[in-house]
Write a protein that holds these residues in place. Sequence first.
Motif, PDB file in Angstrom:
ATOM      1  N   LYS A 326      35.058  34.838 -44.189  1.00  0.00           N
ATOM      2  CA  LYS A 326      36.164  35.528 -43.523  1.00  0.00           C
ATOM      3  C   LYS A 326      37.506  34.991 -44.011  1.00  0.00           C
ATOM      4  O   LYS A 326      38.457  35.757 -44.231  1.00  0.00           O
ATOM      5  CB  LYS A 326      36.048  35.372 -42.005  1.00  0.00           C
ATOM      6  CG  LYS A 326      37.088  36.170 -41.226  1.00  0.00           C
ATOM      7  CD  LYS A 326      36.797  36.148 -39.730  1.00  0.00           C
ATOM      8  CE  LYS A 326      37.842  36.978 -38.978  1.00  0.00           C
ATOM      9  NZ  LYS A 326      37.553  37.021 -37.514  1.00  0.00           N
ATOM     10  N   LEU A 327      37.589  33.677 -44.184  1.00  0.00           N
ATOM     11  CA  LEU A 327      38.828  33.080 -44.677  1.00  0.00           C
ATOM     12  C   LEU A 327      39.090  33.506 -46.116  1.00  0.00           C
ATOM     13  O   LEU A 327      40.224  33.843 -46.476  1.00  0.00           O
ATOM     14  CB  LEU A 327      38.749  31.558 -44.578  1.00  0.00           C
ATOM     15  CG  LEU A 327      39.954  30.789 -45.138  1.00  0.00           C
ATOM     16  CD1 LEU A 327      41.240  31.180 -44.412  1.00  0.00           C
ATOM     17  CD2 LEU A 327      39.726  29.283 -45.037  1.00  0.00           C
ATOM     18  N   ARG A 328      38.041  33.511 -46.950  1.00  0.00           N
ATOM     19  CA  ARG A 328      38.218  33.918 -48.345  1.00  0.00           C
ATOM     20  C   ARG A 328      38.700  35.355 -48.439  1.00  0.00           C
ATOM     21  O   ARG A 328      39.571  35.687 -49.251  1.00  0.00           O
ATOM     22  CB  ARG A 328      36.919  33.728 -49.118  1.00  0.00           C
ATOM     23  CG  ARG A 328      37.021  34.215 -50.569  1.00  0.00           C
ATOM     24  CD  ARG A 328      35.813  33.844 -51.385  1.00  0.00           C
ATOM     25  NE  ARG A 328      35.760  32.413 -51.567  1.00  0.00           N
ATOM     26  CZ  ARG A 328      34.817  31.626 -51.056  1.00  0.00           C
ATOM     27  NH1 ARG A 328      33.854  32.153 -50.323  1.00  0.00           N
ATOM     28  NH2 ARG A 328      34.838  30.331 -51.253  1.00  0.00           N
ATOM     29  N   ASP A 329      38.120  36.226 -47.637  1.00  0.00           N
ATOM     30  CA  ASP A 329      38.552  37.630 -47.633  1.00  0.00           C
ATOM     31  C   ASP A 329      40.032  37.731 -47.274  1.00  0.00           C
ATOM     32  O   ASP A 329      40.782  38.503 -47.883  1.00  0.00           O
ATOM     33  CB  ASP A 329      37.716  38.450 -46.646  1.00  0.00           C
ATOM     34  CG  ASP A 329      36.272  38.645 -47.115  1.00  0.00           C
ATOM     35  OD1 ASP A 329      36.004  38.417 -48.316  1.00  0.00           O
ATOM     36  OD2 ASP A 329      35.422  39.010 -46.274  1.00  0.00           O
ATOM     37  N   GLU A 330      40.457  36.946 -46.282  1.00  0.00           N
ATOM     38  CA  GLU A 330      41.860  36.965 -45.877  1.00  0.00           C
ATOM     39  C   GLU A 330      42.760  36.468 -47.003  1.00  0.00           C
ATOM     40  O   GLU A 330      43.798  37.077 -47.305  1.00  0.00           O
ATOM     41  CB  GLU A 330      42.060  36.101 -44.625  1.00  0.00           C
ATOM     42  CG  GLU A 330      43.517  36.060 -44.157  1.00  0.00           C
ATOM     43  CD  GLU A 330      43.728  35.149 -42.961  1.00  0.00           C
ATOM     44  OE1 GLU A 330      44.214  35.641 -41.922  1.00  0.00           O
ATOM     45  OE2 GLU A 330      43.418  33.948 -43.073  1.00  0.00           O
ATOM     46  N   VAL A 331      42.357  35.377 -47.638  1.00  0.00           N
ATOM     47  CA  VAL A 331      43.153  34.808 -48.735  1.00  0.00           C
ATOM     48  C   VAL A 331      43.224  35.778 -49.905  1.00  0.00           C
ATOM     49  O   VAL A 331      44.305  36.016 -50.476  1.00  0.00           O
ATOM     50  CB  VAL A 331      42.561  33.452 -49.173  1.00  0.00           C
ATOM     51  CG1 VAL A 331      43.233  32.969 -50.464  1.00  0.00           C
ATOM     52  CG2 VAL A 331      42.725  32.414 -48.074  1.00  0.00           C
ATOM     53  N   ASP A 332      42.079  36.356 -50.271  1.00  0.00           N
ATOM     54  CA  ASP A 332      42.044  37.287 -51.407  1.00  0.00           C
ATOM     55  C   ASP A 332      42.923  38.512 -51.155  1.00  0.00           C
ATOM     56  O   ASP A 332      43.658  38.959 -52.043  1.00  0.00           O
ATOM     57  CB  ASP A 332      40.611  37.739 -51.684  1.00  0.00           C
ATOM     58  CG  ASP A 332      39.767  36.637 -52.321  1.00  0.00           C
ATOM     59  OD1 ASP A 332      40.337  35.615 -52.736  1.00  0.00           O
ATOM     60  OD2 ASP A 332      38.529  36.807 -52.382  1.00  0.00           O
ATOM     61  N   GLN A 333      42.825  39.060 -49.974  1.00  0.00           N
ATOM     62  CA  GLN A 333      43.616  40.260 -49.648  1.00  0.00           C
ATOM     63  C   GLN A 333      45.110  39.951 -49.670  1.00  0.00           C
ATOM     64  O   GLN A 333      45.911  40.742 -50.171  1.00  0.00           O
ATOM     65  CB  GLN A 333      43.189  40.803 -48.287  1.00  0.00           C
ATOM     66  CG  GLN A 333      41.801  41.418 -48.266  1.00  0.00           C
ATOM     67  CD  GLN A 333      41.299  41.724 -46.865  1.00  0.00           C
ATOM     68  OE1 GLN A 333      42.084  41.764 -45.906  1.00  0.00           O
ATOM     69  NE2 GLN A 333      40.000  41.924 -46.724  1.00  0.00           N
TER      70      GLN A 333
END
Length: 505
Positions: A326-333
């Motif tokens: 979930k954190l990676r998705d937020e960072v990537d976006q």
Amino acid sequence: MWILTLLIVILIISAYAFITRNNNYWKQKKVPFEKPTFFFGNYKPVFSGSKHFGLLYSHFYDKFKNAAYVGLYRLWTPDILIRDPELIRNVLVKDFQSFANNDFDLDPKVDPIFASNIFSQTGEVWKKNRAAWTASMTSNKIRNAFEKINERCNVMIDHIKKQIKEKPNEALETKDLSLNFFTDAVVSSVLGLEVNSFVEKDNPYKKVAGSFFAPSFWFGLLTMTFIISPTLAKFLKIRFVPKHIENELVKMARKVYESRKTTGFHKNNSFDSILLHNQSKDNYSPTDLDIAGLIFGFLLDGTETSSGVAGFMLHFIAANPDVQKKLRDEVDQAAEANGGKLDYDTIHSLSYLDMIFSETLRLYPPALTVQRLCTKPYVLPPSDPKGQPFEVPLGMTVIIPIYSLHMDPEHFPEPEKFDPERFNDENKSKIKKFTYLPFGEGPRICIGARFAFNQTKICIANLIKNFEIRLDPKMEGKTLVIDPNFLLVKAVGGLWVTFHNRVEA
């Protein structure tokens, strides 16, 4: 012979009478308490080295669930532990003038470095330095440090990539990794010097930042003396900052001041801001020890505290793959929306990262307690229906058990569980005031919290953008234990993870 025997008996009886003279203090005051043991009072587990003093307070906090406060015996001296959030608010904020000083009494002639730290200062000296530190931690000054911190983050990332290439699957200890980064970040962004702690293992900045709090029997004994009896520590002229570290700091002070002669002072630099603020007062000119004390303050707050928090964050991110995704998705976006870059504003827009940071601080706050001295007479209401009002005498230590509050299931259901969603917008508003105090509260709240928050977010966001983080197999199912010989919070045995390039994950 009989005269000597009599004198010895009299001495023993006198010593016993002195040590036990307050044993009925809390009973007479009608305040809940646990019977003390001889000499050690309620602190025997701390003396034996079996329990961190912050965890000791949880025993009393949990035992007296219906009490607003509890009486303790530190050796033979009565202390008081506050459980009720409303009373905690009064102590830290509303009635601050009655509890204005931290319980840490140092002689500037014996320990000039720590005595110059805002944590241990009192009165007008504290007020003056607090104003200087507050002015040094504005949003503009923190933003100004971003590029330097980000540069050191890139150095860390390159180091990890090299490690993956040369020694794949080799575990790294999260606190040590973080300490290297934060040491370099503070030295670069605050002091204006360059260092690479990933390569220069014995550089003086890391030596000061890391070895000062290194767990050991002797450091545990030193810490225990200051915690158990600050007056005794002062009487024995015990130094909290060893002489060899003081000497290293003085060398740094001279180096930093020499560099300013070349580059000049910069008002948007937090370190320079404090020097300029103090120089503007009464034609003040800082000494080597003044500057050394200031460097120590930044290294203490900016490296040891931050690396501890970041180390636990990396552990929890690795231990909870769903959280990491979930954190990676937020960072990537967020990065994609900004042309692939993680700049200051982008990183500070990462709300889920904020939630992880907050939940980590709940489980492992940098300091497990706040301890204040009563500086003006103050009356507490009865602790329970059977009690009576209690007038806190001048000089009594008042303990705020931060860790105990954070682990109270009435305030945080399933407190042992790592759950960042406790701090989403909806749930965060439901948290009872003064039950979540990772940096303290009131006029003596940790002034460096915003700086620590900033550099920790930069660190974690960039690591997540570049790597997959996994728990080392030896950490699977392991219960984390807080080291009793460490003043702040450190896990026994360390926290170990492995890093993997995302393309290979």
